[in-house]
Design a protein around this motif. Structure first.
Motif, PDB file in Angstrom:
ATOM      1  N   VAL A  26     -48.075 121.851 -25.324  1.00 28.68           N
ATOM      2  CA  VAL A  26     -47.058 122.759 -26.231  1.00 28.68           C
ATOM      3  C   VAL A  26     -47.429 122.143 -27.524  1.00 28.68           C
ATOM      4  CG1 VAL A  26     -44.654 122.715 -26.886  1.00 28.68           C
ATOM      5  CG2 VAL A  26     -45.042 122.767 -24.504  1.00 28.68           C
ATOM      6  N   ALA A  27     -47.705 121.040 -27.902  1.00 27.22           N
ATOM      7  CA  ALA A  27     -48.203 120.573 -29.293  1.00 27.22           C
ATOM      8  C   ALA A  27     -49.322 121.452 -29.783  1.00 27.22           C
ATOM      9  CB  ALA A  27     -48.117 119.223 -29.364  1.00 27.22           C
ATOM     10  N   GLU A  28     -50.136 121.486 -28.624  1.00 27.25           N
ATOM     11  CA  GLU A  28     -51.289 121.917 -29.288  1.00 27.25           C
ATOM     12  C   GLU A  28     -51.387 123.574 -29.574  1.00 27.25           C
ATOM     13  OE1 GLU A  28     -54.192 120.808 -29.968  1.00 27.25           O
ATOM     14  OE2 GLU A  28     -54.223 118.834 -28.621  1.00 27.25           O
ATOM     15  N   TYR A  29     -50.479 124.366 -28.637  1.00 26.02           N
ATOM     16  CA  TYR A  29     -50.088 125.645 -28.993  1.00 26.02           C
ATOM     17  C   TYR A  29     -49.634 125.860 -30.188  1.00 26.02           C
ATOM     18  CZ  TYR A  29     -48.388 130.508 -28.104  1.00 26.02           C
ATOM     19  OH  TYR A  29     -48.579 131.761 -28.226  1.00 26.02           O
ATOM     20  N   GLU A  30     -48.392 124.897 -30.680  1.00 20.98           N
ATOM     21  CA  GLU A  30     -47.550 125.218 -31.718  1.00 20.98           C
ATOM     22  C   GLU A  30     -48.565 125.067 -32.954  1.00 20.98           C
ATOM     23  OE1 GLU A  30     -44.915 121.925 -33.603  1.00 20.98           O
ATOM     24  OE2 GLU A  30     -43.663 123.692 -32.834  1.00 20.98           O
ATOM     25  N   GLU A  31     -49.566 124.029 -32.873  1.00 19.17           N
ATOM     26  CA  GLU A  31     -50.756 124.021 -34.010  1.00 19.17           C
ATOM     27  C   GLU A  31     -51.287 125.288 -33.936  1.00 19.17           C
ATOM     28  OE1 GLU A  31     -52.684 120.202 -35.559  1.00 19.17           O
ATOM     29  OE2 GLU A  31     -52.690 120.012 -33.286  1.00 19.17           O
ATOM     30  N   GLY A  32     -51.604 126.116 -32.936  1.00 18.16           N
ATOM     31  CA  GLY A  32     -52.840 127.070 -32.884  1.00 18.16           C
ATOM     32  C   GLY A  32     -52.194 128.329 -33.223  1.00 18.16           C
ATOM     33  N   VAL A  33     -50.724 128.630 -32.772  1.00 25.53           N
ATOM     34  CA  VAL A  33     -50.421 130.119 -33.134  1.00 25.53           C
ATOM     35  C   VAL A  33     -49.129 129.898 -34.079  1.00 25.53           C
ATOM     36  CG1 VAL A  33     -49.283 131.942 -32.066  1.00 25.53           C
ATOM     37  CG2 VAL A  33     -51.205 130.549 -30.615  1.00 25.53           C
ATOM     38  N   LYS A  34     -49.399 131.226 -34.859  1.00 24.03           N
ATOM     39  CA  LYS A  34     -48.308 131.368 -36.051  1.00 24.03           C
ATOM     40  C   LYS A  34     -48.370 132.915 -36.207  1.00 24.03           C
ATOM     41  CE  LYS A  34     -48.685 126.931 -36.962  1.00 24.03           C
ATOM     42  NZ  LYS A  34     -47.250 126.066 -36.513  1.00 24.03           N
ATOM     43  N   ASN A  35     -46.880 133.196 -35.907  1.00 22.31           N
ATOM     44  CA  ASN A  35     -46.576 134.619 -36.333  1.00 22.31           C
ATOM     45  C   ASN A  35     -47.536 135.520 -35.376  1.00 22.31           C
ATOM     46  OD1 ASN A  35     -44.880 133.721 -38.316  1.00 22.31           O
ATOM     47  ND2 ASN A  35     -46.569 133.674 -40.007  1.00 22.31           N
ATOM     48  N   GLY A  36     -47.495 135.308 -33.932  1.00 23.63           N
ATOM     49  CA  GLY A  36     -48.313 136.290 -33.345  1.00 23.63           C
ATOM     50  C   GLY A  36     -49.718 136.206 -33.493  1.00 23.63           C
ATOM     51  N   GLN A  37     -50.313 135.266 -34.230  1.00 22.91           N
ATOM     52  CA  GLN A  37     -51.874 135.280 -34.603  1.00 22.91           C
ATOM     53  C   GLN A  37     -52.312 133.944 -34.133  1.00 22.91           C
ATOM     54  OE1 GLN A  37     -53.652 137.891 -35.352  1.00 22.91           O
ATOM     55  NE2 GLN A  37     -51.412 139.362 -35.399  1.00 22.91           N
ATOM     56  N   VAL A  38     -53.435 133.840 -33.589  1.00 25.49           N
ATOM     57  CA  VAL A  38     -54.234 132.460 -33.363  1.00 25.49           C
ATOM     58  C   VAL A  38     -54.715 132.089 -34.719  1.00 25.49           C
ATOM     59  CG1 VAL A  38     -56.115 131.220 -32.257  1.00 25.49           C
ATOM     60  CG2 VAL A  38     -54.788 132.827 -31.148  1.00 25.49           C
ATOM     61  N   GLU A  39     -54.287 131.091 -35.346  1.00 25.92           N
ATOM     62  CA  GLU A  39     -54.909 130.470 -36.508  1.00 25.92           C
ATOM     63  C   GLU A  39     -55.673 129.484 -36.475  1.00 25.92           C
ATOM     64  OE1 GLU A  39     -51.818 129.567 -39.421  1.00 25.92           O
ATOM     65  OE2 GLU A  39     -50.888 131.874 -39.533  1.00 25.92           O
ATOM     66  N   MET A  40     -55.633 128.670 -35.362  1.00 25.99           N
ATOM     67  CA  MET A  40     -56.597 127.493 -35.251  1.00 25.99           C
ATOM     68  C   MET A  40     -57.060 127.684 -33.625  1.00 25.99           C
ATOM     69  SD  MET A  40     -54.441 124.465 -37.028  1.00 25.99           S
ATOM     70  CE  MET A  40     -55.681 123.210 -37.038  1.00 25.99           C
ATOM     71  N   MET A  41     -58.315 128.410 -33.427  1.00 23.54           N
ATOM     72  CA  MET A  41     -58.569 128.806 -32.150  1.00 23.54           C
ATOM     73  C   MET A  41     -59.050 127.510 -31.288  1.00 23.54           C
ATOM     74  SD  MET A  41     -59.202 130.917 -29.989  1.00 23.54           S
ATOM     75  CE  MET A  41     -59.377 132.520 -30.713  1.00 23.54           C
ATOM     76  N   ALA A  42     -59.426 126.491 -31.575  1.00 19.72           N
ATOM     77  CA  ALA A  42     -59.834 125.245 -30.881  1.00 19.72           C
ATOM     78  C   ALA A  42     -58.458 124.673 -30.472  1.00 19.72           C
ATOM     79  CB  ALA A  42     -60.472 124.072 -31.819  1.00 19.72           C
ATOM     80  N   GLU A  43     -57.489 124.583 -31.106  1.00 20.83           N
ATOM     81  CA  GLU A  43     -56.102 124.125 -30.774  1.00 20.83           C
ATOM     82  C   GLU A  43     -55.439 125.107 -29.921  1.00 20.83           C
ATOM     83  OE1 GLU A  43     -57.229 123.830 -33.740  1.00 20.83           O
ATOM     84  OE2 GLU A  43     -57.256 121.693 -33.757  1.00 20.83           O
TER      85      GLU A  43
END
Length: 404
Positions: free
Chosen positions: A149-166
Motif C-alpha cells: 500500500v505504501a509503495e503504491y501510494e508513492e508510485g501513483v498520483k492522479n491516475g498516472q504512474v509517476e514512479m514506476m519502480a515503486e
C-alpha cells in the motif's frame, strides 16, 4: 508459603520464556518478510525481462542487495556464516546475471538459482515448521500487503504512474502475497477465503486502472482485516455507532455519485461502506442475528457492487441502498451501544505528501489528513501518510521510520 513462592517464580519464568519465544517469532517473521519481498523483486525482474525493459529489471535485481540484505545479514551470519556469504554473493551478482547482455534463458537460470538460495535461507533461519504454519503465513501476507500500500501510494498520483519502480514494487508484493494466500487458502474458513479471493480480483483491477491510492488501501486493508479475524488479531477502533454512520455516509455518496454518472466513485463508496465499516459490524451483528448479518453482507458486498458494475438504472441503485439502510437500522437496534462514543471527525483536505515536498515543505514537516500518520521511507527519505496501524507495521518491517 514455599509452594506459593515457588509457583510465583515459576510464573515469572514462564512469562519470561513466553515473551522470549514471542520476540524470537517476531524476528523470524521480519526475516521471512524480507525473503518475501525479495521473491517479489525476482518476479518483477521476470516481468520486465519479458517486456524487454532491461533498465527496470536491473532496478529490481539490485533492490534485494541494496535494501533487504542488511536486515537479513545478522540472522544469516548467526545461523551459518558461510551460507551468509553465499546469499550475499548471489544477490550481488544478480544484476550482472540478468543484464541486457545476457540471454533470457540464462537470466532465468540465475533467477531460479537465487530462488533456491532464498528457499534454503528460509529453512535455515526460520525453519520448515514455522514457515509452513498457517498463522505465520497469514502474518506474512498482512505485513507485505501493508508495504505494498505504501509503495503504491508513492508510485501513483492522479491516475498516472509517476514512479514506476515503486508502482512495480507494490504490484510485485501483492503478487507474492497472493501466492502465499493460495498456499493457506484451504486452511482458512471457506467464507473468509472466498471473500479474500474476490478482494484480490478487485485489487488487481484497481492496479490496472491506476486507481486512487485510497481505493487500493481500502481493498488491501479488507484482505488484512479478513486475515486478522481468522488468526484472532482483529481490533476495533472506536464505537459501533461510528461504523453505522460510516456505512450510511458512503451509501448516501453511492446514490449521489451514481446519479451524477460517476460509477467509479459510486463503486468506491460502496466498497468503503463494506470494507471500512460493515466488516467491523459483522461479528457483533452475527451474535444477535446471524442470518441478518449475512443478508446485509450479500446486499452490500455482492448485489450493490454488481449492480453498479453492470450499469443498473439509478432508481434501482437507490432502492437497493434504501433496502440496505432499512436492514442496518434493524441491526443497529439489536446492538447495545456505548453511551459515550466518539463521533467521526470531518477530515480536512490536505495536499498529497510529495506535492507538499515539491512546494518546499520539508519531508519531516509534511501534514497528513484526518487520523493519518506521517512516516518516512528508509531507502529514499520520502514521506507517506498512512493509518496508525499501517505506520506501526511499516516501522516493524523496517520499511520506514517515524520523523523525529
Amino acid at each position: 508459603m514455599n509452594q506459593v513462592i515457588t509457583a510465583f517464580f515459576a510464573a515469572i519464568l514462564f512469562a519470561g520464556a513466553f515473551s522470549f519465544a514471542h520476540a524470537e517469532e517476531d524476528e523470524k517473521l521480519s526475516f521471512a518478510g524480507s525473503l518475501e519481498e525479495t521473491l517479489g523483486h525476482f518476479w518483477a525482474i521476470e516481468q520486465n525481462l519479458d517486456d524487454n525493459n532491461a533498465e527496470l529489471a536491473l532496478v529490481h535485481a539490485t533492490h534485494p542487495i541494496a535494501e533487504l540484505y542488511d536486515s537479513m545479514k545478522p540472522e544469516l551470519k548467526e545461523a551459518n556464516p558461510e551460507f551468509d556469504e553465499k546469499v550475499q554473493k548471489t544477490l550481488l551478482d544478480l544484476g550482472a546475471k540478468t543484464g541486457s547482455d545476457v540471454s533470457r534463458e540464462d537470466a532465468q537460470m540465475a533467477i531460479d538459482e537465487a530462488k533456491e538460495i532464498i528457499a534454503e535461507a528460509r529453512t535455515i533461519v526460520v525453519g520448515d515448521e514455522l514457515s509452513n504454519d498457517t498463522n505465520f503465513k497469514a502474518k506474512l501476507v498482512i505485513g507485505l500487503l501493508t508495504t505494498s500500500v505504501a509503495e503504491y501510494e508513492e508510485g501513483v498520483k492522479n491516475g498516472q504512474v509517476e514512479m514506476m519502480a515503486e508502482f512495480q514494487d507494490g504490484s510485485a508484493f501483492v503478487w507474492r502475497t497472493q501466492q502465499v494466500f493460495e498456499e493457506i487458502r484451504a486452511d482458512l474458513p471457506e467464507h473468509e477465503a472466498d471473500e479474500i479471493a474476490e478482494l484480490y480480483e478487485d485489487l488487481w483491477t484497481a492496479y490496472d486502472n491506476k486507481a486512487d491510492p485510497s481505493e487500493v488501501a481500502t481493498l488491501a486493508n479488507g484482505i488484512i482485516r479478513e486475515l486478522e479475524e481468522v488468526i484472532g488479531e482483529e481490533s476495533e477502533e472506536g464505537g459501533l455507532h461510528a461504523y453505522f454512520e460510516g456505512v450510511e455516509y458512503h451509501l448516501s455518496e453511492v446514490k449521489e455519485t451514481y446519479a451524477d454518472g460517476d460509477s467509479d466513485a459510486a463503486l468506491s463508496h460502496a466498497t468503503k461502506a463494506y470494507l471500512d465499516n460493515y466488516e467491523f459490524l459483522e461479528a457483533p451483528i452475527s451474535q444477535q442475528d446471524d442470518a441478518l448479518m449475512e443478508e446485509i453482507e450479500v446486499m452490500m458486498r455482492e448485489e450493490l457492487r454488481d449492480m453498479i458494475k453492470a450499469g443498473a438504472p439509478a432508481d434501482e441503485i437507490n432502492s437497493q441502498v434504501d433496502a440496505i439502510l432499512e436492514k442496518l437500522e434493524t441491526a443497529e437496534s439489536l446492538l447495545p451501544m456505548e453511551e459515550h462514543e466518539d463521533e467521526h471527525e470531518e477530515e480536512h483536505d490536505v495536499v498529497a505528501p510529495l506535492k507538499q515536498v515539491e512546494s518546499g515543505v520539508a519531508p519531516e514537516e509534511v501534514e497528513c489528513s484526518g487520523d493519518m500518520e506521517l512516516i518516512m521511507k528508509k531507502s529514499t527519505g520520502s514521506p507517506a501518510c498512512v493509518t496508525s496501524a499501517t505506520a506501526e507495521r511499516l516501522v516493524q518491517l523496517g520499511w520506514g521510520t517515524r520523523p523525529q
